[in-house]
Each structure stands twice: as C-alpha cells, then as structure tokens.
Design an enzyme around this catalytic site. Structure first.
Site, PDB file in Angstrom:
ATOM      1  N   ARG A 158      21.724  61.161  41.218  1.00 44.67           N
ATOM      2  CA  ARG A 158      23.097  61.616  40.940  1.00 44.67           C
ATOM      3  C   ARG A 158      23.679  62.358  42.134  1.00 44.67           C
ATOM      4  O   ARG A 158      24.878  62.226  42.411  1.00 44.67           O
ATOM      5  CB  ARG A 158      23.119  62.486  39.677  1.00 44.67           C
ATOM      6  N   LYS A 176      17.149  48.714  18.476  1.00 46.69           N
ATOM      7  CA  LYS A 176      17.794  48.672  17.167  1.00 46.69           C
ATOM      8  C   LYS A 176      19.211  48.113  17.181  1.00 46.69           C
ATOM      9  O   LYS A 176      19.959  48.352  18.121  1.00 46.69           O
ATOM     10  CB  LYS A 176      17.871  50.093  16.611  1.00 46.69           C
ATOM     11  N   GLY A 203      21.136  53.376  28.994  1.00 44.10           N
ATOM     12  CA  GLY A 203      19.806  53.653  28.441  1.00 44.10           C
ATOM     13  C   GLY A 203      18.660  53.181  29.309  1.00 44.10           C
ATOM     14  O   GLY A 203      18.572  53.524  30.485  1.00 44.10           O
ATOM     15  N   GLY A 249      25.883  57.010  28.330  1.00 43.29           N
ATOM     16  CA  GLY A 249      26.845  57.040  27.220  1.00 43.29           C
ATOM     17  C   GLY A 249      28.192  56.447  27.575  1.00 43.29           C
ATOM     18  O   GLY A 249      28.775  55.696  26.786  1.00 43.29           O
TER      19      GLY A 249
HETATM   20  P1  AMP Z   1      17.334  50.857  23.596  1.00 46.11           P
HETATM   21  O1  AMP Z   1      17.199  52.297  23.996  1.00 46.11           O
HETATM   22  O2  AMP Z   1      17.998  50.635  22.287  1.00 46.11           O
HETATM   23  O3  AMP Z   1      17.904  50.003  24.711  1.00 46.11           O
HETATM   24  O4  AMP Z   1      15.860  50.334  23.313  1.00 46.11           O
HETATM   25  C1  AMP Z   1      14.896  50.272  24.319  1.00 46.11           C
HETATM   26  C2  AMP Z   1      13.529  50.235  23.669  1.00 46.11           C
HETATM   27  O5  AMP Z   1      13.399  49.089  22.864  1.00 46.11           O
HETATM   28  C3  AMP Z   1      12.411  50.156  24.676  1.00 46.11           C
HETATM   29  O6  AMP Z   1      11.661  51.326  24.584  1.00 46.11           O
HETATM   30  C4  AMP Z   1      11.606  48.953  24.247  1.00 46.11           C
HETATM   31  O7  AMP Z   1      10.209  49.161  24.290  1.00 46.11           O
HETATM   32  C5  AMP Z   1      12.041  48.743  22.824  1.00 46.11           C
HETATM   33  N1  AMP Z   1      11.832  47.354  22.391  1.00 46.11           N
HETATM   34  C6  AMP Z   1      12.399  46.255  22.903  1.00 46.11           C
HETATM   35  N2  AMP Z   1      11.948  45.160  22.266  1.00 46.11           N
HETATM   36  C7  AMP Z   1      11.089  45.568  21.310  1.00 46.11           C
HETATM   37  C8  AMP Z   1      10.288  44.902  20.322  1.00 46.11           C
HETATM   38  N3  AMP Z   1      10.322  43.569  20.194  1.00 46.11           N
HETATM   39  N4  AMP Z   1       9.522  45.652  19.508  1.00 46.11           N
HETATM   40  C9  AMP Z   1       9.506  47.000  19.652  1.00 46.11           C
HETATM   41  N5  AMP Z   1      10.227  47.684  20.566  1.00 46.11           N
HETATM   42  C10 AMP Z   1      11.002  46.978  21.384  1.00 46.11           C
END
Ligand code: AMP
Length: 396
Positions: free
Chosen positions: A37, A197, A354, A377
């Site tokens: 940063r 998710k 993220g 964000g």
């Molecule tokens: P996000 O912060 O929503 O972008 O999610 C990122 C996280 O999703 C990472 O820590 C990944 O390990 C997890 N992730 C991605 N694919 C899978 C999966 N098929 N099963 C479990 N975790 C997952």
C-alpha cells in the site's frame, strides 16, 4: 479516458494539498509486514511534491474507538519516508493546532502525514464540522485511496464536496482499469467468479449476469449451483438453503443472454488436507462420502476455451481450495492461461477482491494481468454495480 478530474487538471504549485491515501498496512509487533500500500501511493506523493505542492497526507489506520496510541500512524510516517527517499514529517493530530502548526511550517515540496483520521468520531460520521476542520488545512484535495472509496467518510467523500477534488494516480489507474473491465469493455466479456460461498456474492452475481457475456462459476459456490440443478454433491461445502437464489441467478442470466459455465467435473477427496488422496469424477457422479475441492480437468479445458473467446476477463475468487495442494490446480491453470492471453495482447484481464490477489500471486501471474486491484471491499462493491461515494464525489 476517465470522467474524473485528475492531477493533470490540478495546479498544485505552492498549494497545500490534502492527499487521502491508504496506509492501512498490515503490522505485527510494530513492524510493517507488507508495504504494497505504501508503494502504491508514492507516485502521487512524488508528483505533487516535484511540482512544488505541499503534500499533507490523510489516512486511517485500523478501527480505533477514539485516540489509541496502538493505532497511531507515526511508525508508518517513518516507513513512507524510507520508501519515498525523502523526509516525511508527522503531526500528532489531523485537526486543530497540532495539525495546523506543522502544516503552516511546510515549504513547497515538503511532505507531512497527519495522525489517524479515525481518532475522531466525525471521520466515519462524515460530520460537516469535522470536514470543515480538515478543509482548513488545505487548498486542494486529492483522493488516491480507491480502497476506501466505498465509505462516505469525511476524508474520503466529505472533503471532495468542499475543496476542489482530484483523483490521484493510483485512484486514476484503478478507475481506468475498472472502466475497461465492465463499464466500457471490449466484448465478449467473461467473468470468472469463485470462492467459498454464494451468500457473500449474491449481489455480485446478479449484477454480473446483466453485464457480461458469460459467467464462469467455480469454487465452493459452484457446489450450491450444482446442487440447485438437482445433482448430488456429497459432503462438499454448499449452501443448500440458497438453491432458489442460485436458480434465480441462472434464470436472470438466461434472460440477459449470459451463458453460465458450471463445472462438468470435480476433484474430490474424503478430507480437506494437504496431499489428501483425491480423484476426479464427472459432476453427475460425485460420491456421497467425498467433497469437491477443485474443478476437474475437463472443466479447466472449458474455462480456458471461455477465456480464449473473451476480449475481457473480470475475475474474483479462486476456483478451488487453492491454499491446499493439489486443489490449487484449477485456479493456477486458469490464471496462467488468462495471463498468457494477456501477454499475447489478446485479452484485457482485471482481477481483485479478497483471496484473488493471493491466488494470482500463488499462480505467479499477478504481474501479467492487465490490472489487479488490491482494494477488497471497494472492488467487490464496484463488481456489485454499486456507486462508490468517494469516486462519485470526484466526477468531473
Ligand atoms: P472467498 O473469500 O469467498 O473468495 O473464498 C475463498 C475461499 O474459498 C478460499 O479460502 C478457498 O479455499 C475456498 N474454496 C474455494 N473452493 C472451495 C471448495 N471447493 N471447497 C471448499 N473451499 C473452497
């Protein structure tokens, strides 16, 4: 190309220039562990100082409730000074005499960092009286903190309403990249969305399907979609209660002529562990006692074909549990493919949010993308189609 006032329009010589920067660097035991940063704000500081402006840096640090020495920006002033190769003075407050005395002592080309703006409740409340206190210290306002632009705070939005406001060079680069990514992109545009998710990305998915030509869904969130279409997903991470939401997104995509590309196979294991024994199954044959941890090789081929068809790719979220080998392979293969197409001059690739930066760094290709946003964000809110108050206030 931006519809924003930039430093090109600002006459900074001899002026007191309030520059909002993002210096919210990660720190452990008083030591900065990642200076990205700081590096990002140097061009704007240098340019204003070289043009004879008096640079007054405004920033927040952490989430203090009132004045808290643990969240002082003082150590950060020393770090900025080292990276800049020029002395950076520090003021113990961002308003009042403790700020105005060092501001008045500045000469053309000098740099001063004011104490954490969040030591005052008026910052996050965007309190007009606090905005006026800050505004007294400057003649012009430059915002170089895109990552804080989704917040309507005094130093990110309020000041642009009372002083002549301009985008700094980092803000400008981010806005140019985002415009190229979604607002006025070269078509076809393909969005790649992964991550854990669906629930955290509903707004994002609903906005993207109305704007892009194809949407690749991977990662844990793909499991929710696969489940919604009636297939078994064993013990995979999923939000089964969001099946109706997933179907709504699929329908919305159909209405908007956006193709949805879901995995056709998955790399499965009994447990979520480094080097876990694994096997790839077709998406209609996932064993009941296993979980999908990555997209399979046929899915990767489809994703690469989608990237080949694209003139622009917008990416957020890993396609599998990339932190744990070998479940990083889908993300790495797709990222390297997009990077190569970008290097070949065939693709504009914009990524961010993220874990995406970590995933692209892991694949060794963050530098080969057209633009990688480190603004978590704010980048996500932009993908969601929301207007960012700090950006809106700078519109020409
Ligand atoms: P996000 O912060 O929503 O972008 O999610 C990122 C996280 O999703 C990472 O820590 C990944 O390990 C997890 N992730 C991605 N694919 C899978 C999966 N098929 N099963 C479990 N975790 C997952």
């Amino acid at each position: 190309m931006t519809a924003f006032r930039t430093l090109d329009q600002a006459d900074v010589k001899g002026k007191r220039v309030l520059v909002r920067v993002d210096l919210n660097v990660p720190m452990e035991n008083g030591r900065i562990t990642d200076a990205t940063r700081i590096e990002r704000v140097l061009p704007t500081i240098r340019e204003i100082a070289d043009k004879g402006g008096r640079v007054i840096l405004l920033a927040h640090f952490g989430r203090p409730k009132g004045r808290d020495p643990k969240e002082s920006l003082k150590p950060v002033a020393e770090a900025v000074s080292q990276h800049l190769g020029k002395s950076v003075a520090f003021a113990d407050a961002c308003i009042g005499e403790a700020a105005s005395t060092p501001v008045n002592a500045l000469k053309d080309g000098d740099v001063l960092l004011l104490e954490n703006t969040r030591f005052h409740a008026g910052e996050e409340k965007n309190d007009p009286a606090f905005v006026q206190e800050l505004a007294k210290l400057g003649d012009l306002y430059v915002n170089d903190a895109f990552s804080a632009a989704h917040r309507a705070h005094a130093s990110t939005e309020g000041l642009a309403r009372v002083l002549p406001g301009y985008a700094g060079r980092t803000m400008q680069a981010e806005l140019d990249a985002l415009t190229k990514g979604l607002e006025a992109p070269k078509r076809p545009v393909v969005a790649i969305v992964g991550g854990a998710k669906v629930s955290t990305k509903i707004d994002l998915l609903e906005n993207l399907v109305t704007k892009v030509d194809a949407l690749v869904i991977g990662g844990g969130m793909a499991n929710t979609f696969v489940h919604a279409t009636g297939l078994g997903i064993g013990k995979s991470l999923a939000e089964k209660d969001l099946a109706a939401t997933a179907m709504r997104i699929i329908e919305k995509a159909r209405d908007a002529n956006c193709a949805i590309i879901l995995p056709v196979d998955g790399v499965c294991a009994y447990e979520f562990k480094v080097g876990a024994q694994n096997h790839t199954y077709g998406i209609d044959a996932i064993p009941e006692d296993q979980m999908i941890l990555d997209v399979g090789s046929q899915s990767i081929e489809r994703i690469q074909a989608a990237i080949n068809d694209a003139a622009t790719v917008v990416w957020n979220g890993p396609l599998g549990a990339f932190e744990i080998a070998p479940f990083d392979q889908g993300t790495v293969a797709a990222a390297r493919h997009a990077a190569q197409r970008t290097k070949d001059g065939k693709l504009v690739s914009v990524a961010g949010g993220g874990d995406t930066v970590a995933a692209l760094n892991h694949a060794g290709v963050a530098d080969s993308f057209t633009y990688v946003s480190t603004a978590g964000g704010a980048f996500l809110e932009w993908l969601e189609g929301k207007s960012l108050p700090g950006v809106e206030a700078l519109r020409a």
